[in-house]
Write an enzyme that holds these catalytic residues in place. Structure first.
Site, PDB file in Angstrom:
ATOM      1  N   GLY A 703      40.788 -20.570  20.121  1.00 28.52           N
ATOM      2  CA  GLY A 703      41.040 -19.002  20.214  1.00 28.52           C
ATOM      3  C   GLY A 703      40.464 -18.203  19.412  1.00 28.52           C
ATOM      4  N   PRO A 739      37.918 -25.074  19.092  1.00 27.87           N
ATOM      5  CA  PRO A 739      37.399 -23.867  19.731  1.00 27.87           C
ATOM      6  C   PRO A 739      36.548 -24.027  20.910  1.00 27.87           C
ATOM      7  CG  PRO A 739      36.120 -24.419  17.768  1.00 27.87           C
ATOM      8  CD  PRO A 739      37.233 -25.391  18.107  1.00 27.87           C
ATOM      9  N   GLY A 740      36.501 -22.926  21.739  1.00 27.02           N
ATOM     10  CA  GLY A 740      35.540 -23.081  23.124  1.00 27.02           C
ATOM     11  C   GLY A 740      34.729 -21.730  22.765  1.00 27.02           C
ATOM     12  N   ARG A 741      35.278 -20.559  22.706  1.00 28.42           N
ATOM     13  CA  ARG A 741      34.476 -19.448  22.989  1.00 28.42           C
ATOM     14  C   ARG A 741      33.336 -19.124  21.785  1.00 28.42           C
ATOM     15  NH1 ARG A 741      36.466 -14.922  25.498  1.00 28.42           N
ATOM     16  NH2 ARG A 741      38.598 -15.786  25.385  1.00 28.42           N
ATOM     17  N   ARG A 777      35.256 -12.153  34.212  1.00 27.66           N
ATOM     18  CA  ARG A 777      35.925 -11.766  33.139  1.00 27.66           C
ATOM     19  C   ARG A 777      36.115 -10.158  33.220  1.00 27.66           C
ATOM     20  NH1 ARG A 777      34.984 -12.059  28.361  1.00 27.66           N
ATOM     21  NH2 ARG A 777      36.768 -12.767  27.528  1.00 27.66           N
ATOM     22  N   TYR A 781      40.164  -9.630  33.237  1.00 27.63           N
ATOM     23  CA  TYR A 781      40.672  -9.179  31.882  1.00 27.63           C
ATOM     24  C   TYR A 781      40.246  -7.944  31.344  1.00 27.63           C
ATOM     25  CZ  TYR A 781      40.432 -14.237  31.558  1.00 27.63           C
ATOM     26  OH  TYR A 781      40.566 -15.852  32.050  1.00 27.63           O
ATOM     27  N   CYS A 808      32.764  -7.823  48.195  1.00 23.44           N
ATOM     28  CA  CYS A 808      33.621  -6.755  48.855  1.00 23.44           C
ATOM     29  C   CYS A 808      35.203  -6.681  48.333  1.00 23.44           C
ATOM     30  CB  CYS A 808      33.537  -7.080  50.388  1.00 23.44           C
ATOM     31  SG  CYS A 808      31.829  -6.818  50.794  1.00 23.44           S
ATOM     32  N   GLU A 809      34.989  -5.991  46.935  1.00 20.64           N
ATOM     33  CA  GLU A 809      36.427  -5.886  46.341  1.00 20.64           C
ATOM     34  C   GLU A 809      36.074  -4.985  45.446  1.00 20.64           C
ATOM     35  OE1 GLU A 809      39.048  -7.906  45.603  1.00 20.64           O
ATOM     36  OE2 GLU A 809      38.613  -9.526  46.547  1.00 20.64           O
ATOM     37  N   TYR A 837      33.151 -18.895  29.400  1.00 22.16           N
ATOM     38  CA  TYR A 837      34.019 -18.664  30.482  1.00 22.16           C
ATOM     39  C   TYR A 837      33.185 -17.636  31.595  1.00 22.16           C
ATOM     40  CZ  TYR A 837      37.558 -20.294  27.063  1.00 22.16           C
ATOM     41  OH  TYR A 837      38.165 -21.280  26.247  1.00 22.16           O
TER      42      TYR A 837
HETATM   43  N1  LLP Z   1      42.700 -25.240  23.334  1.00 16.89           N
HETATM   44  C1  LLP Z   1      43.438 -25.230  24.523  1.00 16.89           C
HETATM   45  C2  LLP Z   1      44.380 -25.891  24.643  1.00 16.89           C
HETATM   46  C3  LLP Z   1      42.878 -23.863  25.414  1.00 16.89           C
HETATM   47  O1  LLP Z   1      43.827 -23.892  26.350  1.00 16.89           O
HETATM   48  C4  LLP Z   1      41.882 -23.282  25.262  1.00 16.89           C
HETATM   49  C5  LLP Z   1      41.461 -22.189  26.095  1.00 16.89           C
HETATM   50  C6  LLP Z   1      41.011 -23.643  23.946  1.00 16.89           C
HETATM   51  C7  LLP Z   1      41.457 -24.704  23.207  1.00 16.89           C
HETATM   52  C8  LLP Z   1      39.805 -22.778  23.798  1.00 16.89           C
HETATM   53  O2  LLP Z   1      39.884 -21.569  23.523  1.00 16.89           O
HETATM   54  P1  LLP Z   1      39.080 -20.626  22.961  1.00 16.89           P
HETATM   55  O3  LLP Z   1      38.469 -20.961  21.451  1.00 16.89           O
HETATM   56  O4  LLP Z   1      37.806 -20.714  23.835  1.00 16.89           O
HETATM   57  O5  LLP Z   1      39.365 -19.159  22.750  1.00 16.89           O
HETATM   58  N2  LLP Z   1      39.030 -17.344  30.441  1.00 16.89           N
HETATM   59  C9  LLP Z   1      39.574 -16.763  29.197  1.00 16.89           C
HETATM   60  C10 LLP Z   1      39.854 -17.646  28.071  1.00 16.89           C
HETATM   61  C11 LLP Z   1      40.936 -18.701  28.546  1.00 16.89           C
HETATM   62  C12 LLP Z   1      41.086 -19.752  27.580  1.00 16.89           C
HETATM   63  C13 LLP Z   1      41.866 -21.100  28.017  1.00 16.89           C
HETATM   64  N3  LLP Z   1      42.200 -22.048  26.916  1.00 16.89           N
HETATM   65  C14 LLP Z   1      38.565 -15.679  28.984  1.00 16.89           C
HETATM   66  O6  LLP Z   1      37.325 -15.754  29.514  1.00 16.89           O
HETATM   67  O7  LLP Z   1      38.833 -14.950  28.061  1.00 16.89           O
END
Ligand code: LLP
Length: 856
Positions: A703, A739-741, A777, A781, A808-809, A837
């Site tokens: 997150g 983390p991902g993002r 995105r 969002y 076409c949206e 993402y």
């Molecule tokens: N751990 C779990 C259990 C998760 O569900 C997620 C993301 C993460 C870690 C990693 O979160 P991050 O660090 O990336 O915020 N598609 C959306 C974001 C969806 C996140 C889903 N879960 C966007 O583009 O903002």
């Protein structure tokens, strides 16, 4: 010293949620004491606590004890973070226990609810007074209810009388003197007061501002300072309109209009008391105290004619009442409004015609529910035909002398001409002009309207007495330069776009740099990368090489990881699915990765699968956090995690199945920029951990946010400091994050060439090869990605354009109201912050192919 020497400082939830913030509060108070003032600090509850209390009130009786324990654990953990004995908060804990046993709890009586809600402020004020005193800034604790008394208004319903009432205050030199004798620095609670029967009552959501204003008036203070997270009031909501300008100076009436019609910085009810007491009110930014902020007093009204702000309120409901022959019929309106009174609903705007009266109901002033609307309509149906229209949004232009500016509003009116306008209302005090439209179009309209107002010089932004810098320029994100690696690689990127067509391009060096920043956070024992953000093999391999484990949410992701990182041991792979079928758990367990269960169903019905396994439980610590509702994964509406009240059940089921619970996990959302979030999750999760004898680790999710335009970078030093404080208490469990993002967002860009340019109804559309099929995105969002014309880097921005794709949206919009050099067919457009993402959420809608991915 005269009574005017009091200064009232008010701090909201985030400003009282961390030790660092309390140190700032201490410094601000000390500076004013040094200048010879007396200081009264008014505080809100710690961030999120009022929502937790609301959850407790709404919960079934048997779940309340567990929720209460969470709140208690949270405040005790915070006491420890502040270096205090937990006994500081004991009086509040006792009050909470007594309230849970009260006979009023069963029926959720309003006075009981008020007592429960009040605990949040009682907690934070006790902690604050003890902390400041311990730091050498001696602070007395004052019970606000001994000074502020609420007055029931005629026609006020029971809900409002107890939970959203107002105070009447008269300046009292005697009280000012008495408080001064008690000590030159006092801390008290916002939000709470007493009524004539001595019961606790609330001043409504956001009521702490009102408390501060009432205290200011009561003490005849020199000024009231509202300390918040933004630099002041702006000419529009900066999240929607980054070009919005700081409002330096407003008079009470203008500020009242802006606050009432949508700006969330200040609670509208707080202006009455300061106006009546002629006390100036300042809005200041806690994180940047050196900024000037907004000053509201009696003298701002003599400047030039100007619209000061454009504000908006969502969730407005219209009630349209049609009646043949009502024209000039004596008593018709009295009958109609009588029903609104009976149902405790206060009417905001009114439009009337020969056979129709339409009124609006404002959600912030009314407890609107389907039930009471239905009951109202049933009654109204006796005298007229009723139609309810909603959800609507009210868009309001605010400025003194509005009627003298009407002739200059032609472009604004033309903008509304394109939309369905349900109601137009010009206030009788000549301060505002409001348009009610369908809710879903409102936010997109704001930046266009703001620009029209500046262009037509109706908003006098050049007058430095009234307008300050833009939100954008005040919040230049310091990371911007590092994140703009693509400027250096311009030539190469242009080449890629020319040879490949639309493409995602990733910069591995940026990924590694972000990873190193995280690895420096020492309290975290293990890092996992959430591969859902971007699963390109090169990125996975780069992160695995730096020691990151990988987090997966489907067996297909697991297989992908096993294919591309075959060396990675199962212990460094997490499987954190949600509502996955039984087979996926079986396969994951067989492959030896760490499986997390986030509901009772798997343990209850598929116990045999878990025999002998070591598993983790995912808990929903609600409420969710994050950049958009759709990415918040906590709280009542969220499908993720186990309710804390179900943890015990899960523990027993796991034991029955022969599984050991070795981890607890929580992830409350994505795109969080509040550095204290993870310490809070950590402390809450740890407080739940004691009863799990096999527990080895806590995973506090991902997150971590990446700042968009107008947002500040996530302060990792603060993240680390918060985690370190909690770790001291729970050194026996390892700490995991996933983390991902954060790792990949700025490392990726989307390139696409311009296909066509179109001017229509005054809007210039720039079409590019990639749309919502490539980057979902913005459509999903309302995400705002930086967009530049890579072929014309450095050329002056002369156009305001809407960038769209070929799908076409009508939602196929990548960015609205962007300033850039005039674009021509074939130019390469770069969309930044597309590494997270982006490609993974791409789709083949309209049979457009998936977008190529290139790694530098
Ligand atoms: N751990 C779990 C259990 C998760 O569900 C997620 C993301 C993460 C870690 C990693 O979160 P991050 O660090 O990336 O915020 N598609 C959306 C974001 C969806 C996140 C889903 N879960 C966007 O583009 O903002």
């Amino acid at each position: 010293m005269s009574a005017a020497d009091w200064i009232v400082l008010k701090f909201g939830g985030t400003s009282v949620s961390t030790r660092a913030r309390w140190s700032t509060i201490g410094e601000l108070a000390q500076a004013r004491l040094n200048d010879g003032h007396c200081v009264l600090i008014v505080v809100s509850a710690v961030s999120g606590v009022t929502d937790q209390l609301k959850g407790l009130i709404e919960a079934e009786a048997e779940h309340r004890a567990a929720l209460a324990e969470q709140l208690i654990a949270r405040h005790r953990a915070f006491a420890v973070e502040l270096g205090l004995q937990a006994s500081v908060v004991e009086p509040v804990e006792q009050a909470l226990h007594a309230l849970l046993k009260s006979p009023h709890a069963a029926v959720r009586a309003y006075p009981w609810q008020a007592e429960i809600f009040a605990l949040g402020e009682l907690w934070s004020s006790r902690l604050g007074a003890a902390f400041l005193t311990a730091e050498g800034v001696t602070a007395g604790w004052l019970d606000a209810r001994t000074q502020l008394s609420a007055q029931a208004l005629p026609n006020q319903g029971a809900w409002a009388r107890h939970l959203s009432t107002s105070c009447q205050v008269q300046p009292s030199p005697a009280i000012a003197q008495q408080l001064r004798e008690a000590g030159s620095l006092q801390i008290t609670q916002g939000f709470i007061a007493r009524n004539l029967s001595g019961e606790t009552v609330l001043l409504g959501r956001g009521g702490s501002d009102t408390s501060a204003a009432c205290f200011g008036a009561l003490l005849g203070a020199q000024r009231v300072e509202i300390w918040t997270d933004v630099p002041g009031m702006f000419s529009a909501n900066p999240r929607r309109v980054p070009e919005a300008r700081l409002l330096r100076h407003l008079d009470y009436d203008e500020a009242q209009e802006i606050a009432t019609t949508g700006a969330k910085v200040l609670h509208p009810r707080c202006l009455g008391p300061v106006r009546d007491g002629a006390v100036p009110l300042w809005i200041k930014d806690t994180q940047r105290p050196e900024l000037e902020g907004t000053c509201i007093d009696a003298g701002g009204g003599n400047g030039p004619l100007s619209v000061k702000a454009i504000s908006h309120r969502m969730g407005v409901t219209l009630v349209s009442m049609e009646s043949i022959g009502m024209w000039q019929q004596v008593g018709f309106l009295a009958d109609v409004f009588g029903y609104f009174r009976q149902h405790g609903l206060s009417v905001d705007l009114i439009g009337s015609a020969e056979t129709n009266v339409t009124v609006s109901l404002d959600p912030s002033e009314n407890l609107l529910s389907a039930d009471n609307l239905e009951a109202l309509c049933a009654d109204l149906a006796r005298v007229c035909r009723v139609k309810v229209i909603g959800p609507c949004a009210a868009i309001t232009l605010v400025g003194r002398g509005m009627r003298r500016m009407l002739h200059r509003l032609s472009e604004v009116l033309a903008e509304f001409g394109e939309q369905r306008v349900h109601l137009v209302s010009q206030s009788s005090n000549n301060l505002n002009l409001t348009f009610v439209v369908d809710e879903d179009i409102a936010e997109a309209l704001l930046p266009r309207l703001h620009e029209h107002l500046i262009r037509a010089r109706v908003m006098a932004v050049d007058d430095a007495r009234l307008f300050g810098p833009s939100w954008e320029s005040l919040s230049q994100a310091p990371v911007a330069t590092a994140a703009r690696w693509w400027e250096r690689d311009q030539a190469r990127l242009l080449e890629i776009a020319a040879s490949q067509g639309p493409a995602y391009v990733y910069d591995l060096a940026s990924v590694r740099a972000q990873a190193q920043r995280l690895l420096a956070i020492s309290p975290v024992d293990r890092w996992f990368y959430a591969i859902k953000a971007n699963d390109h093999p090169a990125l996975l391999q780069a992160l695995a090489a730096l020691g990151f484990g990988l987090e997966c949410v489907s067996t297909a992701e697991l297989a992908w990881v096993q294919q591309h990182c075959p060396e990675l041991p199962g212990s460094r792979i997490l499987f954190t699915p949600n509502f996955a079928p039984r087979l996926e758990y079986r396969q994951a367990l067989a492959s030896g990765v760490m499986v997390t269960v986030d509901g009772l169903h798997p343990l209850q019905h598929w116990g045999a699968e878990f025999e002998g396994a070591q598993i983790a439980l995912r808990v929903d610590l609600g409420p969710g956090r994050g950049h958009h509702d759709k990415v918040r994964t906590g709280g009542q509406a969220s499908k993720f995690g186990l309710a804390p009240a179900d943890l015990e059940r899960a523990r027993l089921l796991a034991a029955d199945a022969g599984a050991k619970i070795v981890g607890l996990h929580a992830h409350l959302g994505s795109g969080i920029l509040d550095p204290q979030h993870w310490a809070e999750v950590y402390a809450q999760l740890a407080a739940l951990g004691e009863r799990f004898v096999d527990l080895r680790w806590l995973d506090i999710g991902g997150g971590l946010g990446v700042p968009g335009s107008g947002e500040r970078e996530l302060d990792l030093a603060q993240v680390a400091a918060g985690l370190a404080r909690v770790k001291q208490l729970y050194p026996h469990w390892d700490l995991h994050m996933e983390p991902g993002r954060y790792l990949v967002a700025d490392a990726g860009v989307l390139l696409a060439r311009v296909t066509q340019v179109k001017d229509k109804h005054g809007v210039r559309f720039v079409g590019i090869e990639a749309g919502m099929n490539a980057l979902l995105r913005p459509a999903l969002y309302d995400a705002v990605h930086p967009i530049v014309n890579l072929s014309r880097l450095g050329q002056p921005a002369t156009d305001t354009v809407t960038v769209v794709g070929p799908i076409c949206e009508s939602g196929d919009v990548l960015g609205r109201e962007r300033r850039m050099p005039a674009a021509a067919e074939g130019d390469v457009i770069l969309i930044a912050q597309a590494g997270a993402y982006g490609a993974v959420m791409g789709n083949r809608y309209n049979r457009r192919p998936l977008i190529a991915e290139v790694v530098l």
